[in-house]
Design a protein around this motif. Structure first.
Motif, mmCIF file in Angstrom:
data_model
loop_
_atom_site.group_PDB
_atom_site.id
_atom_site.type_symbol
_atom_site.label_atom_id
_atom_site.label_comp_id
_atom_site.label_asym_id
_atom_site.label_seq_id
_atom_site.Cartn_x
_atom_site.Cartn_y
_atom_site.Cartn_z
ATOM 1 N N ASP A 277 140.377 61.878 140.414
ATOM 2 C CA ASP A 277 139.376 62.750 141.024
ATOM 3 C C ASP A 277 137.999 62.579 140.404
ATOM 4 O OD1 ASP A 277 141.434 63.657 142.552
ATOM 5 O OD2 ASP A 277 141.652 65.593 141.528
ATOM 6 N N ASP A 278 137.928 62.239 139.105
ATOM 7 C CA ASP A 278 136.636 62.158 138.405
ATOM 8 C C ASP A 278 136.070 60.748 138.362
ATOM 9 O OD1 ASP A 278 136.953 64.841 137.949
ATOM 10 O OD2 ASP A 278 137.684 64.603 135.884
ATOM 11 N N ASP A 280 134.136 57.380 139.138
ATOM 12 C CA ASP A 280 132.847 57.127 139.808
ATOM 13 C C ASP A 280 133.059 56.056 140.886
ATOM 14 O OD1 ASP A 280 130.238 56.937 140.571
ATOM 15 O OD2 ASP A 280 129.518 55.991 138.723
ATOM 16 N N TYR A 281 133.255 56.507 142.121
ATOM 17 C CA TYR A 281 133.527 55.577 143.221
ATOM 18 C C TYR A 281 132.257 54.986 143.818
ATOM 19 C CZ TYR A 281 138.304 57.417 143.194
ATOM 20 O OH TYR A 281 139.576 57.774 142.836
ATOM 21 N N ASP A 308 135.960 56.932 152.070
ATOM 22 C CA ASP A 308 134.743 56.138 152.254
ATOM 23 C C ASP A 308 135.060 55.094 153.318
ATOM 24 O OD1 ASP A 308 132.645 54.293 152.093
ATOM 25 O OD2 ASP A 308 132.320 54.701 149.973
ATOM 26 N N LEU A 315 138.525 59.656 148.898
ATOM 27 C CA LEU A 315 137.669 60.497 148.054
ATOM 28 C C LEU A 315 138.130 61.949 148.018
ATOM 29 C CD1 LEU A 315 134.159 59.136 149.137
ATOM 30 C CD2 LEU A 315 135.677 58.296 147.342
ATOM 31 N N ASP A 337 131.816 65.833 146.070
ATOM 32 C CA ASP A 337 131.593 65.873 144.621
ATOM 33 C C ASP A 337 131.507 64.476 144.010
ATOM 34 O OD1 ASP A 337 131.547 68.607 144.676
ATOM 35 O OD2 ASP A 337 133.575 68.891 143.913
ATOM 36 N N LYS A 338 131.924 63.462 144.756
ATOM 37 C CA LYS A 338 131.849 62.091 144.231
ATOM 38 C C LYS A 338 130.415 61.565 144.241
ATOM 39 C CE LYS A 338 136.362 61.911 143.881
ATOM 40 N NZ LYS A 338 136.719 63.214 144.438
ATOM 41 N N ASN A 431 143.934 53.610 145.625
ATOM 42 C CA ASN A 431 142.574 53.375 145.127
ATOM 43 C C ASN A 431 142.502 52.357 143.996
ATOM 44 O OD1 ASN A 431 141.602 55.213 146.948
ATOM 45 N ND2 ASN A 431 141.122 56.801 145.453
#
Length: 477
Positions: A277-278, A280-281, A308, A315, A337-338, A431
């Motif tokens: 979840d955290d 950086d995509y 995305d 995401l 939030d991303k 992912n």
């Protein structure tokens, strides 16, 4: 025989000629109703979402101050009300805006509940505890909205002004046939402006909650490598927990129960969730959303995905027992939030025609986040928007099919914790571990520590190790 065939041919030509004349008669004398006009008729707008109302802040006043100001301006005191005709207001009634007592309150509608304060001119209902410092106003006519219904998560407010431009325009769109039907049964039509005020704040719900049912990674009987094997068979290859346990015995001679495989999966999902979840995509400005159904103990639930659309990473995701706005907003919040800086109207959010996405957009707008919602409706490109953005909608549909492949072998989940664990592990695998043709059969998001490991069980172990470090770093900060 030849005479019968000749007769049938002549009769066939006669029928074709008759049909042609009937078609010409219909075209000339019976105008066909335009489908588009019918589609946008108020009769079919039950689930449309109207624009956001105007919110007027109502200042709270003090009746003693107002009485003093009145005396200063007029040179005399404001006299209490002398009731006439027996229509007195009960002594426990107080104006909710200025606090004036009952002797300054009028019975404003003949005993039906509405009161009018003589001090501040505020109208209210004594029996309804619906006073708020904010007043919802119709954006079309400027009249205050009336609260009509209360639902589990929202209240329905309606503009009841018969001269409202929204209502009059909706009335004009009705065909003569629909107008007759409207006079007989008004409940079938949505002609008035309606606003849904949500009573729960979905923007304060914790997004980092972890699923239950996990246990400590203190390996006593098995090693971390066995856990990596379990995740590889269960998540990567889509085997059920029982098939995974059987594969470990038949291939690796590891005797393990399907219950232990399930516990490993829940624990791994708990650990990798914060890291997934955290991460950086670096998302693009094209997101796509959709929901698909699953079964938990035989009951239909829903999985929401926001991805995305260009980089293909998932995401946002949520599992819910309803197809309502709550889980939709939570999944969208995870995706938004991303962004390090929210792109605003540069963000193109693609979805289907489900009205809950319009409601979600409205709620984000009230929380100072606006974006461009693009809804691709139907299965064919009947409008310019569908023709331009269909390919983006098809990307999220392919994601749903990929997820269904991993879900079908489970024959439905046995618990909510199991569904959360499976979806969490699927997102982590999709992912960071799954090869994609889009990236030339490499994972979507490159992690150097994973690239150096040649086998998948080792990659799972490394991903769990990186997730543990991430959790410890968050706890230390």
């Amino acid at each position: 025989m030849d005479s019968i065939i000749s007769y049938l041919l002549l009769y066939n030509q006669f029928l074709i000629s008759t049909i042609r004349h009937l078609v010409l008669f219909i075209v000339r004398n019976i105008p066909l109703q335009d489908f588009k006009d019918n589609h946008f008729s108020p009769k079919y707008q039950k689930f449309t979402v109207d624009t956001v109302p105007i919110i007027k802040k109502l200042e709270t006043l003090d009746y003693k101050t107002l009485l003093s100001e009145y005396k200063t301006e007029n040179g005399k005191e404001l006299k209490p009300i002398k009731s006439r005709g027996g229509k007195s207001v009960s002594s426990d009634a107080i104006c909710p805006r200025c606090g004036a007592p009952h002797n300054y309150l009028y019975d404003n509608n003949g005993g039906r509940g509405q009161l009018l304060c003589k001090v501040c001119d505020f109208r209210f209902n004594k029996d309804k505890d619906d006073f708020s410092s904010n007043t919802l106003v119709c954006p079309y006519c400027g009249r205050a909205l009336a609260k009509k219904k209360s639902r589990k998560f929202f209240n329905i407010h309606k503009c009841v002004n018969p001269k409202c431009s929204f209502y009059l325009d909706s009335l004009k769109k009705l065909s003569p046939k629909d107008l007759e039907e409207f006079k007989e049964d008004k409940q079938k039509f949505k002609l008035h402006y309606i606003y849904r005020e949500f009573t729960i704040d979905f923007f304060k719900v914790d997004l980092s909650s972890m699923p239950k049912g996990s246990f400590s990674l203190d390996f006593r009987k098995f090693s971390p490598h066995v856990m990596g094997l379990c995740l590889t068979y269960h998540v990567n290859l889509g085997l059920s927990t029982r098939a995974t346990a059987r594969a470990l015995w038949e291939i690796h001679q590891v005797k393990i129960s399907h219950v232990m495989v399930s516990k490993y999966a829940k624990t791994a999902a708990t650990i990798v969730k914060p890291f997934v979840d955290d991460f950086d995509y670096k998302p693009t400005n094209y997101l796509a959303a959709d929901e698909t159904y699953v079964k938990i103990k035989g009951v239909t639930h829903y999985v929401w995905f926001v991805m995305d659309a260009l980089k293909k990473s998932i995401l946002g995701y949520q599992v819910s027992n309803t197809r309502s706005i709550g889980p939709c907003i939570l999944a969208m919040r995870m995706a938004f939030d991303k962004f390090k800086e929210f792109p605003g109207l540069k963000l193109n959010f693609i979805s289907d025609g489900y009205s809950v996405y319009n409601l979600a957009k409205q709620q984000f707008l009230l929380n100072d986040k606006d974006f461009n919602l693009i809804q691709v409706i139907g299965l064919t490109n009947d409008d310019p928007i569908s023709k331009e953005y269909r390919w983006l909608k098809q990307i999220i549909e392919r994601l749903n099919r990929t997820f269904k492949f991993s879900y079908q072998v489970t024959n439905g989940y046995g618990s909510g914790e199991g569904s959360d664990a499976h979806v969490g592990l699927f997102v982590a695998y999709y992912n960071f571990l799954r090869p994609h043709s889009y990236t030339y059969w490499e994972p979507l998001n490159s992690i150097k520590e994973l690239e150096a490991i040649p086998n998948m069980p080792g990659k799972w172990q490394k991903l769990i190790e990186l997730s543990q470090r991430h959790i410890l770093a968050n706890q230390a900060s």
